[in-house]
Design an enzyme around this catalytic site. Structure first.
Site, PDB file in Angstrom:
ATOM      1  N   ALA A  67       0.847  -1.131   0.001  1.00 41.36           N
ATOM      2  CA  ALA A  67       0.048  -0.232   0.126  1.00 41.36           C
ATOM      3  C   ALA A  67       1.044   1.443   0.096  1.00 41.36           C
ATOM      4  O   ALA A  67       1.873   1.353   0.452  1.00 41.36           O
ATOM      5  CB  ALA A  67      -0.786   0.149   1.347  1.00 41.36           C
ATOM      6  N   THR A  91      -3.307   3.933   1.202  1.00 42.46           N
ATOM      7  CA  THR A  91      -4.457   3.857   2.039  1.00 42.46           C
ATOM      8  C   THR A  91      -5.541   5.018   1.595  1.00 42.46           C
ATOM      9  O   THR A  91      -5.096   6.134   1.518  1.00 42.46           O
ATOM     10  CB  THR A  91      -3.926   4.049   3.701  1.00 42.46           C
ATOM     11  OG1 THR A  91      -3.165   3.236   4.161  1.00 42.46           O
ATOM     12  CG2 THR A  91      -5.052   4.459   4.522  1.00 42.46           C
ATOM     13  N   ASN A 116       9.136   8.512   4.646  1.00 43.71           N
ATOM     14  CA  ASN A 116       7.963   9.109   4.242  1.00 43.71           C
ATOM     15  C   ASN A 116       7.095   9.525   5.540  1.00 43.71           C
ATOM     16  O   ASN A 116       6.965   9.100   6.341  1.00 43.71           O
ATOM     17  CB  ASN A 116       7.228   8.334   3.222  1.00 43.71           C
ATOM     18  CG  ASN A 116       6.016   7.548   3.795  1.00 43.71           C
ATOM     19  OD1 ASN A 116       5.073   8.086   4.068  1.00 43.71           O
ATOM     20  ND2 ASN A 116       6.095   6.370   4.333  1.00 43.71           N
ATOM     21  N   PHE A 120      -1.269   9.788   4.344  1.00 46.43           N
ATOM     22  CA  PHE A 120      -2.484   9.633   3.873  1.00 46.43           C
ATOM     23  C   PHE A 120      -3.178  10.536   2.908  1.00 46.43           C
ATOM     24  O   PHE A 120      -4.449  10.889   3.038  1.00 46.43           O
ATOM     25  CB  PHE A 120      -3.344   9.146   4.752  1.00 46.43           C
ATOM     26  CG  PHE A 120      -3.237   7.999   5.631  1.00 46.43           C
ATOM     27  CD1 PHE A 120      -2.334   6.960   5.443  1.00 46.43           C
ATOM     28  CD2 PHE A 120      -4.100   7.701   6.883  1.00 46.43           C
ATOM     29  CE1 PHE A 120      -1.881   5.820   6.059  1.00 46.43           C
ATOM     30  CE2 PHE A 120      -3.723   6.594   7.635  1.00 46.43           C
ATOM     31  CZ  PHE A 120      -2.604   5.634   7.163  1.00 46.43           C
ATOM     32  N   SER A 180       0.333   3.242  10.520  1.00 43.61           N
ATOM     33  CA  SER A 180       1.138   4.328   9.777  1.00 43.61           C
ATOM     34  C   SER A 180       1.352   5.407  10.755  1.00 43.61           C
ATOM     35  O   SER A 180       0.613   5.707  11.562  1.00 43.61           O
ATOM     36  CB  SER A 180       0.458   5.079   8.870  1.00 43.61           C
ATOM     37  OG  SER A 180       0.336   4.474   7.551  1.00 43.61           O
ATOM     38  N   ASN A 182       2.368   8.250  10.495  1.00 43.04           N
ATOM     39  CA  ASN A 182       2.143   9.462  10.005  1.00 43.04           C
ATOM     40  C   ASN A 182       0.929  10.361  10.265  1.00 43.04           C
ATOM     41  O   ASN A 182       0.420  11.323   9.817  1.00 43.04           O
ATOM     42  CB  ASN A 182       2.435   9.934   8.570  1.00 43.04           C
ATOM     43  CG  ASN A 182       3.841   9.389   8.286  1.00 43.04           C
ATOM     44  OD1 ASN A 182       4.737   9.763   9.095  1.00 43.04           O
ATOM     45  ND2 ASN A 182       4.150   8.329   7.188  1.00 43.04           N
ATOM     46  N   THR A 183      -0.144   9.573  11.011  1.00 39.36           N
ATOM     47  CA  THR A 183      -1.487  10.074  11.523  1.00 39.36           C
ATOM     48  C   THR A 183      -1.406   9.921  12.630  1.00 39.36           C
ATOM     49  O   THR A 183      -1.458   9.030  13.462  1.00 39.36           O
ATOM     50  CB  THR A 183      -2.688   9.363  10.855  1.00 39.36           C
ATOM     51  OG1 THR A 183      -2.608   9.499   9.356  1.00 39.36           O
ATOM     52  CG2 THR A 183      -3.736   9.840  11.240  1.00 39.36           C
ATOM     53  N   LYS A 219      -3.026  -4.574   9.374  1.00 35.30           N
ATOM     54  CA  LYS A 219      -1.779  -4.217   8.861  1.00 35.30           C
ATOM     55  C   LYS A 219      -1.142  -3.786  10.171  1.00 35.30           C
ATOM     56  O   LYS A 219      -1.631  -2.630  10.515  1.00 35.30           O
ATOM     57  CB  LYS A 219      -1.630  -3.348   7.822  1.00 35.30           C
ATOM     58  CG  LYS A 219      -0.141  -2.993   7.390  1.00 35.30           C
ATOM     59  CD  LYS A 219      -0.123  -2.280   6.060  1.00 35.30           C
ATOM     60  CE  LYS A 219       1.396  -2.234   5.950  1.00 35.30           C
ATOM     61  NZ  LYS A 219       1.548  -1.505   4.673  1.00 35.30           N
ATOM     62  N   THR A 247       5.244  -5.942   7.894  1.00 35.86           N
ATOM     63  CA  THR A 247       4.741  -4.616   8.705  1.00 35.86           C
ATOM     64  C   THR A 247       4.800  -3.267   7.950  1.00 35.86           C
ATOM     65  O   THR A 247       5.130  -3.396   6.784  1.00 35.86           O
ATOM     66  CB  THR A 247       5.955  -4.336   9.706  1.00 35.86           C
ATOM     67  OG1 THR A 247       7.024  -3.964   8.898  1.00 35.86           O
ATOM     68  CG2 THR A 247       6.187  -5.589  10.621  1.00 35.86           C
ATOM     69  N   ASN A 248       4.338  -2.470   8.537  1.00 36.56           N
ATOM     70  CA  ASN A 248       4.250  -1.010   8.044  1.00 36.56           C
ATOM     71  C   ASN A 248       5.689  -0.487   8.374  1.00 36.56           C
ATOM     72  O   ASN A 248       6.615  -1.305   8.616  1.00 36.56           O
ATOM     73  CB  ASN A 248       3.237  -0.134   8.551  1.00 36.56           C
ATOM     74  CG  ASN A 248       2.801   0.991   7.808  1.00 36.56           C
ATOM     75  OD1 ASN A 248       3.342   1.594   7.195  1.00 36.56           O
ATOM     76  ND2 ASN A 248       1.410   0.988   7.829  1.00 36.56           N
ATOM     77  N   GLY A 271      12.401  -0.124   3.522  1.00 39.93           N
ATOM     78  CA  GLY A 271      13.529  -0.569   2.738  1.00 39.93           C
ATOM     79  C   GLY A 271      14.359  -1.221   3.649  1.00 39.93           C
ATOM     80  O   GLY A 271      14.138  -2.041   4.661  1.00 39.93           O
ATOM     81  N   GLY A 300      11.540  -4.320   3.744  1.00 44.09           N
ATOM     82  CA  GLY A 300      12.855  -4.551   3.338  1.00 44.09           C
ATOM     83  C   GLY A 300      13.003  -5.768   2.281  1.00 44.09           C
ATOM     84  O   GLY A 300      14.216  -6.236   2.222  1.00 44.09           O
TER      85      GLY A 300
HETATM   86  C1  LIG Z   1       6.246   6.753   0.132  1.00 45.88           C
HETATM   87  C2  LIG Z   1       5.345   5.427   1.043  1.00 45.88           C
HETATM   88  C3  LIG Z   1       4.045   5.549   1.281  1.00 45.88           C
HETATM   89  C4  LIG Z   1       3.367   4.380   2.002  1.00 45.88           C
HETATM   90  N1  LIG Z   1       2.080   4.561   2.070  1.00 45.88           N
HETATM   91  C5  LIG Z   1       1.487   3.671   3.032  1.00 45.88           C
HETATM   92  C6  LIG Z   1      -0.058   3.584   2.969  1.00 45.88           C
HETATM   93  O1  LIG Z   1      -0.613   4.590   2.727  1.00 45.88           O
HETATM   94  N2  LIG Z   1      -0.843   2.832   3.535  1.00 45.88           N
HETATM   95  C7  LIG Z   1       0.078   1.678   4.232  1.00 45.88           C
HETATM   96  O2  LIG Z   1      -0.371   0.782   4.789  1.00 45.88           O
HETATM   97  N3  LIG Z   1       1.398   1.798   3.939  1.00 45.88           N
HETATM   98  C8  LIG Z   1       2.095   2.636   3.543  1.00 45.88           C
HETATM   99  N4  LIG Z   1       3.411   2.751   3.075  1.00 45.88           N
HETATM  100  C9  LIG Z   1       4.163   1.398   3.756  1.00 45.88           C
HETATM  101  C10 LIG Z   1       4.373   0.345   2.923  1.00 45.88           C
HETATM  102  O3  LIG Z   1       3.106  -0.316   2.422  1.00 45.88           O
HETATM  103  C11 LIG Z   1       5.164  -0.956   3.412  1.00 45.88           C
HETATM  104  O4  LIG Z   1       4.522  -1.599   4.451  1.00 45.88           O
HETATM  105  C12 LIG Z   1       6.658  -0.443   3.851  1.00 45.88           C
HETATM  106  O5  LIG Z   1       7.065   0.430   3.179  1.00 45.88           O
HETATM  107  C13 LIG Z   1       7.451  -1.691   4.153  1.00 45.88           C
HETATM  108  O6  LIG Z   1       7.882  -2.330   2.990  1.00 45.88           O
HETATM  109  P1  LIG Z   1       9.220  -1.926   2.064  1.00 45.88           P
HETATM  110  O7  LIG Z   1      10.431  -1.702   2.874  1.00 45.88           O
HETATM  111  O8  LIG Z   1       9.127  -2.944   0.840  1.00 45.88           O
HETATM  112  O9  LIG Z   1       8.974  -0.376   1.372  1.00 45.88           O
HETATM  113  C14 LIG Z   1       4.143   3.488   2.392  1.00 45.88           C
HETATM  114  C15 LIG Z   1       5.471   3.332   2.144  1.00 45.88           C
HETATM  115  C16 LIG Z   1       6.295   4.248   1.617  1.00 45.88           C
HETATM  116  C17 LIG Z   1       7.558   3.964   1.048  1.00 45.88           C
END
Ligand SMILES: Cc1cc2nc3c(=O)[nH]c(=O)nc-3n(C[C@H](O)[C@H](O)[C@H](O)COP(=O)(O)O)c2cc1C
Length: 356
Positions: A67, A91, A116, A120, A180, A182-183, A219, A247-248, A271, A300
């Site tokens: 997401a 989201t 980030n 939302f 998240s 950020n909220t 999540k 995870t988030n 990452g 990651g």
């Molecule tokens: C720019 C950005 C925006 C994201 N926005 C959301 C979001 O709106 N809702 C959500 O559940 N996760 C959000 N995520 C989290 C990702 O879905 C994911 O859980 C997280 O980045 C870990 O995976 P990754 O290491 O492969 O990026 C966001 C991640 C990034 C980098």
């Protein structure tokens, strides 16, 4: 080639601008009749050994897009064509909202990570429902819902329920996002006393809104204490949820190599630095739930080896986001191809057999 372009060109464009340009490109692909189906024929996973049956759905590969990339469901068709076995949109929140002021997205190349604090930004669940109503088949689409920022925590359930009623009819699966960073206050909803009534209300709303039983997942954050991970797992089993996405992003900043000014940016880190904790949480969930839930591992994931490791640790589905930022448009295609090779070199015939 992409790595060369990334270091020379793409890193000179602000991260969010690059994101918007990518989305625009994907929409342009969708607008050309026949182009997305052609790309799908060239790039989508076709190895039957990679196919996964989960949540009552057929996934051509376990690897999906997490997401946050396609928040408003504008590009999932092209993303599926580029090789993702599913795309989780959102989201999405009950009301449209602009998100936090920019800049709010930062690349950390030395760490292969991103921070980030988008907050939302999205056009709201009504707009998403309008888009998904005319959904073109071919890509499994999950819908991730969250709380509108101005809605107080005490009324959160009503906001989630409104989005559920609008979106459940068009979602292959639904995700309640309570993780998240950020909220403000959102992650408090992970506490079982808040989460239980919230998930129960969303389940009821989904059942009211759709004759089909829409799979429901929650999540969670990597920053939960181990006991709290266990508590969410127990609750999910108790409420008859279908799965957990773990995870988030993390608010942690351990052992990063990037300049301190960047590392200090507020927001969720994703990452490579998230890999270890995400895997830990998966193993904990697997041990606690013993195969009774669909576990979706995210955080990651960069390579086919990472996907393999998650599957061997009990994940049915795996998602990535930051891996694609650093890996480029053919990332999913490449990972799928290497995953096929990895599987063939093993003693297992299918991914289902390889899962613990
Ligand atoms: C720019 C950005 C925006 C994201 N926005 C959301 C979001 O709106 N809702 C959500 O559940 N996760 C959000 N995520 C989290 C990702 O879905 C994911 O859980 C997280 O980045 C870990 O995976 P990754 O290491 O492969 O990026 C966001 C991640 C990034 C980098």
């Amino acid at each position: 080639m992409y790595r060369f372009l990334f270091s020379l060109v793409i890193t000179r464009v602000p991260a969010e601008t690059a994101h918007h340009l990518t989305l625009r490109g994907l929409r342009a692909i969708q607008a050309v009749p026949g182009l997305a189906p052609l790309l799908r024929r060239l790039l989508a996973p076709r190895d039957p050994a990679l196919a996964v049956r989960a949540l009552g759905l057929e996934f051509p590969s376990p690897l999906g897009l997490a997401a946050g990339f396609d928040k408003d469901a504008v590009a999932y068709e092209a993303l599926g064509a580029f090789g993702f076995g599913h795309v989780e949109i959102g989201t999405v929140t009950g009301s449209p909202q602009p998100g936090n002021p920019a800049p709010r997205l930062f690349r950390l190349p030395p760490d292969r990570a991103v921070i980030n604090r988008m907050g939302f930004n999205n056009a709201g669940s009504e707009a998403a429902a309008r888009r998904l109503r005319d959904r073109r088949p071919g890509t499994v689409v999950g819908v991730n819902i969250g709380k509108t920022k101005v809605v107080p925590e005490a009324s959160a359930a009503a906001d989630y329920v409104a989005s559920t009623e609008r979106l459940a009819p068009y979602a292959d699966y639904l995700v309640v996002n309570v993780s998240s960073p950020n909220t403000p206050g959102l992650r408090n909803l992970q506490a079982v006393e808040h989460l239980r009534p919230l998930l129960a209300a969303v389940r009821e709303a989904a059942d009211r809104a759709s004759a089909r039983r829409v799979p429901l997942l929650v999540k969670i954050a990597p920053d939960l204490a181990d006991d709290d991970v266990d508590a969410v797992a127990d609750l999910a089993l108790n409420l008859g949820l279908d799965g957990i996405i773990a995870t988030n992003t993390t608010i942690g900043r351990d052992a990063l190599l990037s300049p301190p000014a960047l590392v200090k940016e507020t927001g969720g880190l994703s990452g490579a630095p998230l890999k270890e904790r995400s895997l830990d949480v998966l193993r904990r969930l697997r041990a606690r739930t013993g195969g009774r839930l669909t576990l979706v591992s995210v955080g990651g994931v960069e390579s086919a080896d990472d996907v393999w490791e998650r599957v061997r640790a009990g994940a049915t589905l795996v998602q990535g986001y930051t891996g694609m930022i650093y890996g480029g448009p053919f990332w999913a295609h490449r990972v799928n191809r290497e995953l096929s090779r990895r599987l063939r070199a093993s003693t297992f015939r299918t991914l289902d057999e390889a899962r613990r």
